[in-house]
Design a protein around this motif. Structure first.
Motif, PDB file in Angstrom:
ATOM      1  N   ALA A 177       0.830  -1.204   0.000  1.00 61.11           N
ATOM      2  CA  ALA A 177       0.000   0.000   0.000  1.00 61.11           C
ATOM      3  C   ALA A 177       0.866   1.257   0.000  1.00 61.11           C
ATOM      4  N   VAL A 178       1.929   1.253   0.792  1.00 65.96           N
ATOM      5  CA  VAL A 178       2.837   2.404   0.833  1.00 65.96           C
ATOM      6  C   VAL A 178       3.519   2.602  -0.517  1.00 65.96           C
ATOM      7  N   LEU A 179       3.958   1.503  -1.135  1.00 66.60           N
ATOM      8  CA  LEU A 179       4.611   1.590  -2.440  1.00 66.60           C
ATOM      9  C   LEU A 179       3.643   2.097  -3.499  1.00 66.60           C
TER      10      LEU A 179
ATOM     11  N   CYS B 246       2.030   6.562  -7.100  1.00 65.06           N
ATOM     12  CA  CYS B 246       0.963   7.421  -7.624  1.00 65.06           C
ATOM     13  C   CYS B 246       1.270   8.903  -7.426  1.00 65.06           C
ATOM     14  N   VAL B 247       2.211   9.227  -6.538  1.00 65.03           N
ATOM     15  CA  VAL B 247       2.565  10.634  -6.334  1.00 65.03           C
ATOM     16  C   VAL B 247       3.183  11.215  -7.591  1.00 65.03           C
ATOM     17  N   VAL B 248       3.984  10.421  -8.279  1.00 66.06           N
ATOM     18  CA  VAL B 248       4.642  10.853  -9.516  1.00 66.06           C
ATOM     19  C   VAL B 248       3.822  10.344 -10.696  1.00 66.06           C
TER      20      VAL B 248
ATOM     21  N   GLY C 230       4.994   7.255 -12.400  1.00 71.71           N
ATOM     22  CA  GLY C 230       4.847   5.996 -11.676  1.00 71.71           C
ATOM     23  C   GLY C 230       3.454   5.412 -11.707  1.00 71.71           C
ATOM     24  N   ILE C 231       2.464   6.154 -12.203  1.00 67.86           N
ATOM     25  CA  ILE C 231       1.083   5.649 -12.203  1.00 67.86           C
ATOM     26  C   ILE C 231       0.941   4.372 -13.033  1.00 67.86           C
ATOM     27  N   PRO C 232       1.497   4.306 -14.267  1.00 66.29           N
ATOM     28  CA  PRO C 232       1.394   3.027 -15.005  1.00 66.29           C
ATOM     29  C   PRO C 232       2.022   1.856 -14.257  1.00 66.29           C
ATOM     30  N   PHE C 233       3.153   2.091 -13.596  1.00 62.76           N
ATOM     31  CA  PHE C 233       3.779   1.025 -12.818  1.00 62.76           C
ATOM     32  C   PHE C 233       2.898   0.633 -11.631  1.00 62.76           C
TER      33      PHE C 233
END
Length: 224
Positions: free
Chosen positions: A108-110, A115-117, A120-123
């Motif tokens: 959940a933390v990861l 999602c902050v960047v 990184g959303i696709p990842f």
């Protein structure tokens, strides 16, 4: 004002609110100038309870069937890796449960960090899909282990073990509160098996020539 049978007379412009009881079905009516009325169906409690229970039972059976199909696919395509998960569940169930809780929190933390960047959303989306797939594999492996503990002395088929475990979970999950608790425990154990086995061996580091790991058979240079 209320009437039992017959007709209800009212003056022009009068508004009457009341109830009509028809065939054990409560209907509220409000009459206006037009002579008609709006009906509010209160519904029968027994009927709504039965329909709700039927929907919940159908949903649970559908979910159990999907889990069984998913488990058979995992066993057929990755039988050795599923055996790793089952071995971990049977050997250290409490450890896998604890690892599952920690692993869920870390995931959940990861996910939030990715999602902050925007990049990184696709990842994060791919990670959620892989996490869900792995959780399903761990869940099915746990059910298979439970089924094997019950019927291994009669049959050795992992598919039968999975069927027995799934059926048992279906029955227990129908119990209020207890069913949700048991399901949560199985989910955490399933996730913990993935952490303990490094995703059933998919995340194992590559082995270089000459590397010796704990558990390897002892050898002597130069032969025997």
């Amino acid at each position: 004002m209320a009437t039992l049978g017959g007709n209800l007379d009212r003056a022009d412009g009068a508004v009457i609110g009341g109830e009509v009881q028809e065939n054990s079905k409560r209907v509220e009516k409000t009459f206006g100038d037009g002579g008609g009325g709006r009906e509010h169906d209160g519904g029968g409690r027994g009927e709504s309870w039965l329909s709700r229970a039927g929907r919940e039972a159908a949903s649970a059976i559908t979910l159990a069937s999907l889990l069984f199909v998913l488990g058979t696919v995992f066993i057929a395509l990755a039988g050795s890796r599923m055996e790793k998960l089952q071995t971990e569940v049977a050997a250290r169930p409490m450890r896998t449960f604890a690892l599952g809780v920690v692993g869920t929190f870390a995931a959940a933390v990861l996910f939030v960090a990715l999602c902050v960047v925007v990049v990184g959303i696709p990842f994060a989306i791919v990670g959620v899909l892989l996490f869900a797939l792995g959780t399903g594999a761990g869940f099915c492996a746990t059910l298979t282990t439970i089924g094997a503990a019950l019927v291994r002395h009669r049959a050795q088929s992992p598919y039968l073990h999975l069927a027995v475990g799934t059926l048992l979970w279906l029955v227990v999950s129908a119990i209020p509160w207890i069913g949700d608790l048991v399901t949560a425990v199985i989910v955490f154990i399933g996730i913990g098996t993935l952490v303990a086995t490094r995703a059933a061996g998919f995340a194992e580091p590559r082995r270089r020539n000459g590397d010796v790991r704990p558990g390897d058979a002892p050898y002597r240079a130069g032969g025997v």
